[in-house]
Motif scaffolding. Sequence first.
Motif, PDB file in Angstrom:
ATOM      1  N   PRO A   5     -22.197 -88.104 -43.809  1.00 17.67           N
ATOM      2  CA  PRO A   5     -23.026 -88.942 -42.944  1.00 17.67           C
ATOM      3  C   PRO A   5     -22.899 -90.439 -43.188  1.00 17.67           C
ATOM      4  CG  PRO A   5     -24.357 -88.033 -44.694  1.00 17.67           C
ATOM      5  CD  PRO A   5     -22.971 -87.462 -44.874  1.00 17.67           C
ATOM      6  N   LEU A   6     -22.421 -90.820 -44.347  1.00 12.25           N
ATOM      7  CA  LEU A   6     -22.368 -92.249 -44.673  1.00 12.25           C
ATOM      8  C   LEU A   6     -20.930 -92.758 -44.611  1.00 12.25           C
ATOM      9  CD1 LEU A   6     -24.889 -92.399 -47.647  1.00 12.25           C
ATOM     10  CD2 LEU A   6     -25.279 -92.954 -45.229  1.00 12.25           C
ATOM     11  N   PHE A   7     -20.767 -93.916 -43.999  1.00 14.32           N
ATOM     12  CA  PHE A   7     -19.417 -94.449 -43.823  1.00 14.32           C
ATOM     13  C   PHE A   7     -18.737 -94.757 -45.148  1.00 14.32           C
ATOM     14  CE2 PHE A   7     -20.664 -94.532 -39.497  1.00 14.32           C
ATOM     15  CZ  PHE A   7     -19.474 -94.470 -38.772  1.00 14.32           C
TER      16      PHE A   7
ATOM     17  N   SER B 137     -21.466 -90.356 -37.143  1.00 16.03           N
ATOM     18  CA  SER B 137     -21.017 -89.794 -38.409  1.00 16.03           C
ATOM     19  C   SER B 137     -21.468 -88.350 -38.513  1.00 16.03           C
ATOM     20  CB  SER B 137     -21.585 -90.650 -39.544  1.00 16.03           C
ATOM     21  OG  SER B 137     -20.694 -90.738 -40.608  1.00 16.03           O
ATOM     22  N   GLY B 138     -21.233 -87.761 -39.682  1.00 18.06           N
ATOM     23  CA  GLY B 138     -21.634 -86.374 -39.891  1.00 18.06           C
ATOM     24  C   GLY B 138     -23.015 -86.269 -40.510  1.00 18.06           C
ATOM     25  N   GLY B 139     -23.380 -85.072 -40.884  1.00 19.73           N
ATOM     26  CA  GLY B 139     -24.684 -84.922 -41.499  1.00 19.73           C
ATOM     27  C   GLY B 139     -25.201 -83.504 -41.409  1.00 19.73           C
TER      28      GLY B 139
ATOM     29  N   GLN C 144     -25.486 -94.446 -29.796  1.00 14.43           N
ATOM     30  CA  GLN C 144     -26.630 -95.342 -29.952  1.00 14.43           C
ATOM     31  C   GLN C 144     -26.681 -96.416 -28.865  1.00 14.43           C
ATOM     32  OE1 GLN C 144     -25.278 -96.034 -34.003  1.00 14.43           O
ATOM     33  NE2 GLN C 144     -27.395 -95.828 -34.691  1.00 14.43           N
TER      34      GLN C 144
ATOM     35  N   TYR D 115     -12.707 -97.904 -37.684  1.00 13.50           N
ATOM     36  CA  TYR D 115     -13.937 -98.614 -38.061  1.00 13.50           C
ATOM     37  C   TYR D 115     -13.620 -99.594 -39.192  1.00 13.50           C
ATOM     38  CZ  TYR D 115     -16.177 -94.822 -35.497  1.00 13.50           C
ATOM     39  OH  TYR D 115     -16.540 -93.923 -34.537  1.00 13.50           O
ATOM     40  N   PRO D 116     -13.301-100.836 -38.887  1.00 17.81           N
ATOM     41  CA  PRO D 116     -12.915-101.781 -39.928  1.00 17.81           C
ATOM     42  C   PRO D 116     -14.074-102.309 -40.766  1.00 17.81           C
ATOM     43  CG  PRO D 116     -12.765-102.795 -37.756  1.00 17.81           C
ATOM     44  CD  PRO D 116     -13.099-101.362 -37.531  1.00 17.81           C
ATOM     45  N   GLU D 117     -15.291-101.874 -40.482  1.00 19.67           N
ATOM     46  CA  GLU D 117     -16.435-102.297 -41.287  1.00 19.67           C
ATOM     47  C   GLU D 117     -17.430-101.149 -41.373  1.00 19.67           C
ATOM     48  OE1 GLU D 117     -18.692-105.363 -39.337  1.00 19.67           O
ATOM     49  OE2 GLU D 117     -19.282-104.031 -37.714  1.00 19.67           O
TER      50      GLU D 117
ATOM     51  N   SER E 227     -17.045-102.575 -35.419  1.00 22.19           N
ATOM     52  CA  SER E 227     -17.244-101.120 -35.494  1.00 22.19           C
ATOM     53  C   SER E 227     -17.595-100.501 -34.145  1.00 22.19           C
ATOM     54  CB  SER E 227     -18.348-100.795 -36.499  1.00 22.19           C
ATOM     55  OG  SER E 227     -19.552-101.434 -36.144  1.00 22.19           O
TER      56      SER E 227
ATOM     57  N   PRO F 229     -20.543 -99.753 -40.365  1.00 23.54           N
ATOM     58  CA  PRO F 229     -21.374-100.132 -39.206  1.00 23.54           C
ATOM     59  C   PRO F 229     -22.810-100.432 -39.622  1.00 23.54           C
ATOM     60  CG  PRO F 229     -20.046 -98.206 -38.718  1.00 23.54           C
ATOM     61  CD  PRO F 229     -19.915 -98.443 -40.187  1.00 23.54           C
ATOM     62  N   PRO F 230     -23.283-101.633 -39.359  1.00 26.65           N
ATOM     63  CA  PRO F 230     -24.608-102.016 -39.854  1.00 26.65           C
ATOM     64  C   PRO F 230     -25.753-101.247 -39.210  1.00 26.65           C
ATOM     65  CG  PRO F 230     -23.677-103.731 -38.448  1.00 26.65           C
ATOM     66  CD  PRO F 230     -22.594-102.734 -38.669  1.00 26.65           C
ATOM     67  N   ALA F 231     -25.541-100.719 -38.021  1.00 30.19           N
ATOM     68  CA  ALA F 231     -26.650-100.062 -37.317  1.00 30.19           C
ATOM     69  C   ALA F 231     -26.764 -98.577 -37.663  1.00 30.19           C
ATOM     70  CB  ALA F 231     -26.474-100.207 -35.800  1.00 30.19           C
ATOM     71  N   TRP F 232     -25.788 -98.035 -38.412  1.00 24.62           N
ATOM     72  CA  TRP F 232     -25.797 -96.600 -38.652  1.00 24.62           C
ATOM     73  C   TRP F 232     -26.784 -96.231 -39.752  1.00 24.62           C
ATOM     74  CZ3 TRP F 232     -24.889 -92.517 -36.084  1.00 24.62           C
ATOM     75  CH2 TRP F 232     -24.824 -91.278 -36.726  1.00 24.62           C
ATOM     76  N   ARG F 233     -27.516 -95.157 -39.529  1.00 26.49           N
ATOM     77  CA  ARG F 233     -28.466 -94.645 -40.516  1.00 26.49           C
ATOM     78  C   ARG F 233     -28.126 -93.193 -40.842  1.00 26.49           C
ATOM     79  NH1 ARG F 233     -28.740 -99.131 -40.645  1.00 26.49           N
ATOM     80  NH2 ARG F 233     -30.456-100.577 -40.226  1.00 26.49           N
TER      81      ARG F 233
END
Lengths: 256, 93
Positions: free
Chosen positions: A130-132, B91-93, B10, A176-178, B59, A180-184
């Motif tokens: 889940p985490l980049f 992403s996954g999860g 999103q 994804y070169p960064e 991104s 992503p700041p909005a991802w949780r």
Amino acid sequence: MAPLTDHEKAVYEWQMWVPGFGEEGQQALKDASVLVSRIGGLGSVVAYQLAAAGIGRLVIAHAGDIKPSDLNRQLLMTHDRLGTPRVESATQRLKELNPRLEVLAVPENVSEENAQRLVGEVDLVVDCAPLFLERFAMNRQCVEQGKPMVDCAMYDCEFQITTILPGQTPCLACVYPEDPPAWRREFPVFGAVSGAVACLGAMEAIKVLSGLGDPLCGTLLTCDLRDMTFQRRQLVVRDECPVCGTSHKASSTCAT
Amino acid sequence: MQVTVEYAAQIKRAAGVARDVIELDGPCPVAEIARQVAAQGDESLAEILLDENGQPRPSILVFLGDLQLRWDDTTTRVQDGQTITLLSPVSGG
């Protein structure tokens, strides 16, 4: 490696009938090892499908204990095992399905510290994390070690999947070169959505390992299950990518 | 001229719709379209699409038809009647 036994030939009879797969493909799966990280909504189903298909060895990496909120999608977890380690429940369920399967259960999430070792254990990685930062660590090691990575992701009723072949396709850092700041880490999703993309991810792994069909090389398959829209989109390599930028053969076709 | 902008993940939630048709003065790079989309939406949409300097976030994926474009591609200009897709990372999860 050990040849297929008569029992294995009986178990996998139906899939060995698939043209282009056969006994040779089944032997390739038996000889193969796959890292699945993590074994949540996506990874549970990926691991279960690979176990059912006769993969020889699975490395499953996931920290923590089973929580109630896992149970809508993490199909290797069960109600009676709430509060116990996820990898223990997963190992038991996988071995119940396929007692011949070798499982290395790692009660850790993938990180920069363990990615080299975990990726080094296997022939292919299925990224279900889940985490980049976890995904980037696996991607970096897959590129460095020249190992394929199937990348599965989801949100709400949507999913995305692609297959990364180092040196041939864009890598995850190209896409994804960064971070992503909005991802949780926690987000809306149904178990049927994670299960759908997980089955596709398992099939991509089977294809890459056995040489069957055409994997999603350089192609991002996106789907919105709200209206059943499926689209194939072509990804681009970033020549300046710090992870894979110098390794490309400028090929848009798969050479698995 | 008109361009169709499709949203995913999103971005779709922030936009509140799956797609928009936006009016442009003429063919333009995708980065300009992203800034126009952000200006027409609410604050959450702008935060997802643009960084603090008003540039599209790296991104966020953008496709013209089925082909990915880079945000720094200023030579490809989206034409009347074309469709772009803005896809936020998942992403996954």
